[in-house]
Design an enzyme around this catalytic site. Structure first.
Site, mmCIF file in Angstrom:
data_model
loop_
_atom_site.group_PDB
_atom_site.id
_atom_site.type_symbol
_atom_site.label_atom_id
_atom_site.label_comp_id
_atom_site.label_asym_id
_atom_site.label_seq_id
_atom_site.Cartn_x
_atom_site.Cartn_y
_atom_site.Cartn_z
ATOM 1 N N ASP A 157 0.867 -1.131 -0.382
ATOM 2 C CA ASP A 157 0.591 0.132 -0.371
ATOM 3 C C ASP A 157 1.163 1.122 -0.056
ATOM 4 O O ASP A 157 1.386 1.300 0.841
ATOM 5 C CB ASP A 157 -0.910 -0.092 1.698
ATOM 6 C CG ASP A 157 -1.631 0.984 1.117
ATOM 7 O OD1 ASP A 157 -2.448 1.200 0.389
ATOM 8 O OD2 ASP A 157 -1.632 2.217 2.115
ATOM 9 N N GLU A 212 1.415 -0.147 -5.002
ATOM 10 C CA GLU A 212 1.401 1.543 -5.568
ATOM 11 C C GLU A 212 2.163 2.640 -5.493
ATOM 12 O O GLU A 212 3.049 3.435 -4.008
ATOM 13 C CB GLU A 212 0.407 2.107 -4.885
ATOM 14 C CG GLU A 212 -1.076 1.163 -4.847
ATOM 15 C CD GLU A 212 -1.876 1.495 -3.935
ATOM 16 O OE1 GLU A 212 -3.600 2.688 -4.110
ATOM 17 O OE2 GLU A 212 -2.076 2.618 -2.573
#
Length: 711
Positions: free
Chosen positions: A407, A436
């Site tokens: 994340d 990400e």
């Protein structure tokens, strides 16, 4: 111990002290400062004076580094005394080098003795506070200072199940913390617990080596969402065990849960956070909903997914049983990890044990907040990096995981991600790492962030390709801005680049040097589902929106790179227009198995697309050079993107493939490359490896649909 401070003094480097005199303290003026250590008093060299708003700052140089782990006193020429507090020194590279500890941390259990080791280099004292049971009286055990800023202690005898905290004194203030290396915690995460690793073991099912991330088809799901609906037919709704159940069915007799996911043909299940997080009650999970991006204890399974959160081993064993249930079906499991921040910095164990070390600060001295959660974890510091690497290795080995999704990976530094790839792949060559790579405003130099712009430094890590996403469906953040699959023909060149994994052979700016770095998606747990965006952009146009939806999904599955599907995408998952459902109810977030029945033809179509992708390596080309050679943009009308995959016989059963994506309202026709006749294997309503019809040269593609021709 000094109880009041007439002024403050901070150790800012290993040999520099900042003394802050309030302006009301003798007008903030002084001419000499001394350090008292172990009964010896030494004058410090005054090297700088700076006037601040309410104080005068004096910078003093020491002859030698003060010994850590003991108290030091600073005096002025009036013999007024204050304690030397830990200041900016903890954020220096010299401090990092001096106190880096390579060994094991946490509680280490044997039936004869349990050892405790915590890293707290700025503490002057430390205790283990423990109790044998929840009702037992509290006991305190002093810890002795060990190497590299650690403190150690042992409990003789069998301490299995003991509850414990660490207490440390830093800057004359006592802090109490749960062990950040805890493998198990009490209900509601109030205490760490001592565990016997042998009692958490579950039989592992080793799958054959996975050759390349490009062979993956990732399916993102929430443990809770898959099984929370009553119509799922799953007994353990919302729990780890719910995804171990076989033979479960919806009211229309169709498979649900584990059997359903297996039937799709995907290779990897990416599960949203299942480490210990804030936001859902351990004892009544139905009272709250949360996606889980509020980390509490990174090495502990989340209690709300367990059938018995109070059981010392149930969380771990049930989670492992769930993972192995997937493995038995041939599916691999990717864990969603959130090392970029903690739920609350001020109350986190990291901040309590070593105040100021584990979190970034901006140039203004305030906590860096690129995460938007009030803090950014300082992965670039040696012990921050060590924690992440130790945690990843623990999960991989203890829970037999096959990959990790990071994340907000752009908040993690490049070196940490490089070391993660190297360390983990030594144990599991086929492990997948993806994240990400967004460029967020954190106190880390741009060249050190694990962002897409630095993909060249991370060849073994894959990135969510937001350019792919926005080219195909349109902007994620501008609801009514449409992409190619929604009929925006201006995005045709961008769509072709997306098909090539945005490597450097499409005429559009390069994003990646390898297709294995591109995670291709049009929908994930974040933001509007693809269906909800379509319904907003084209309200009431339901039948055409169904076609657009399948078209976008086909582009994902037929592009070079790594395809990524959101659970339920194959049956037009809706969250009823809720963009950010992280705390919405189960009604909004659950996989709606009744809707799957309504869209069963869509499910079959997506299964067919997956079958086609897996039938040939032409959709999984390993090198940029191969993509540039084999993928030829073919003439078609303005609404249609057509690509010839030429000379691909060495990759599978087909010598040539032509992919055509028509986003227009009219049928698209074009001439296929000359030579042998073609077999159409994908149309707007059917997909698979069996020929639907034979075509000599003239091809036709229905409106808002995909067609694939093979020979």
């Amino acid at each position: 111990m000094i109880s009041t401070r007439p002024f403050n003094a901070y150790l800012d480097t290993l040999t520099e002290v900042a003394v802050l005199l309030p302006k009301h303290y003798y007008s903030g003026k002084s001419s000499a400062f001394y350090i008292e250590s172990g009964g010896n008093v030494t004058k410090m060299e005054l090297v700088g004076v700076q006037e601040l708003n309410a104080e005068i700052k004096y910078t003093c140089r020491l002859k030698e580094m003060p010994e850590f782990g003991r108290e030091h006193v600073i005096l002025d020429e009036r013999l007024m005394r204050t304690d030397l507090q830990m200041g900016g020194v903890i954020r220096t590279k010299e401090f990092d080098r001096l106190f880096y500890y390579e060994g094991e941390l946490g509680s280490m259990y044997t039936p004869e003795k349990t050892s405790f080791r915590v890293w707290a280099p700025t503490a002057t004292e430390a205790f283990v506070k423990f109790k044998e049971t929840e009702e037992a009286p509290l006991r305190y055990m002093p810890m002795r200072r060990g190497p590299s800023g650690t403190f150690e202690a042992e409990i003789n005898g069998n301490a299995e199940g003991f509850f414990y905290h660490y207490q440390v004194r830093v800057n004359n203030i006592w802090h109490e913390a749960v062990d950040p290396y805890a493998k198990m915690v009490s209900v509601h995460s109030e205490w760490a617990r001592v565990v016997d690793d042998e009692k958490m073991k579950v039989e592992k099912h080793q799958l054959p080596p996975f050759s390349s991330p490009l062979d993956a088809i990732i399916y993102e799901a929430s443990i809770r969402d898959v099984s929370s609906q009553r119509e799922s037919g799953i007994k353990h709704q919302g729990l780890y065990l719910g995804l171990t159940e076989e033979g479960t069915q919806s009211p229309d007799g169709q498979p649900t849960g584990l059997d359903y996911i297996t039937s799709l043909g995907v290779t990897h299940v990416q599960l949203m956070p299942f480490f210990d997080f804030f936001g859902v009650s351990d004892t009544d999970f139905s009272a709250n909903y949360n996606w889980g991006y509020n980390p509490l204890y990174f090495n502990v399974p989340e209690g709300s997914f367990s059938s018995n959160p109070a059981d010392l081993y149930a969380r771990s064993v049930e989670l492992k049983q769930m993972i192995e249930a997937f493995h038995k079906k041939g599916l691999r499991v990717i864990m969603d990890v959130v090392y970029n921040h903690v739920f609350v910095r001020e109350t986190s164990s990291f901040e309590k044990l070593v105040p100021g070390y584990f979190f970034r600060q901006g140039i203004d001295g305030m906590p860096s907040n690129g995460s938007g959660c009030g803090n950014d974890f300082a992965s670039e510091r040696k012990m921050g990096r060590k924690f992440i690497l130790d945690s990843l290795q623990y999960w991989m080995e203890a829970y037999n995981l096959d990959g990790f999704r990071f994340d907000l990976m752009g908040l993690i530094d490049v070196e940490t991600m490089k070391q993660a790839a190297s360390r983990l792949r030594r144990h599991n060559l086929g492990l997948i790492l993806l994240g990400e790579g967004w460029d967020l405003n954190t106190a880390l130099p741009a060249e050190e962030k694990a962002t897409i712009r630095n993909e060249h430094a991370l060849p073994e890590v894959a990135f969510f390709n937001d350019r792919f996403r926005d080219s195909i469906k349109g902007s994620t953040f501008q609801l009514f801005e449409t992409g190619f699959a929604f009929g925006n023909s201006k995005m045709l060149d961008n769509a072709f680049a997306a098909l090539t994994a945005n490597v450097g052979c499409s005429g559009v700016d390069r994003l990646f040097h390898s297709p294995a770095q591109s995670v291709n998606y049009v929908e994930c747990h974040d933001n509007y589902t693809l269906w909800d965006k379509l319904e907003a952009c084209f309200p009431g146009d339901t039948e055409t929106n169904k076609k657009r939806h399948l078209l976008a999904t086909a582009i994902v599955l037929f592009s070079q790179g790594i395809p990524f599907l959101h659970a339920g995408q194959e049956f037009c998952r809706t969250k009823h227009g809720v963009e950010n459902s992280y705390t919405s109810s189960d009604i909004i977030n659950q996989m709606d198995w009744r809707r799957r029945g309504e869209f069963v033809d869509h499910v079959q179509y997506v299964k067919g697309l997956i079958e086609v992708r897996k039938s040939t390596g032409a959709f999984r080309l390993r090198k940029e050079e191969a993509i540039c050679y084999h993928m030829v943009k073919w003439p078609a009308n303005a609404d249609t993107l057509t690509v010839w995959l030429k000379d691909v016989g060495s990759y599978g059963k087909w010598k040539d493939l032509v992919l055509s994506f028509n986003t227009g309202k009219m049928a698209s026709t074009f001439a296929l490359p000359e030579g042998e006749e073609w077999h159409q294997i994908v149309s707007g309503t059917e997909a698979g490896t069996k020929p639907l019809q034979t075509v000599k040269q003239d091809a036709s593609v229905e409106p808002f649909s995909c067609a694939v021709f093979a020979r």
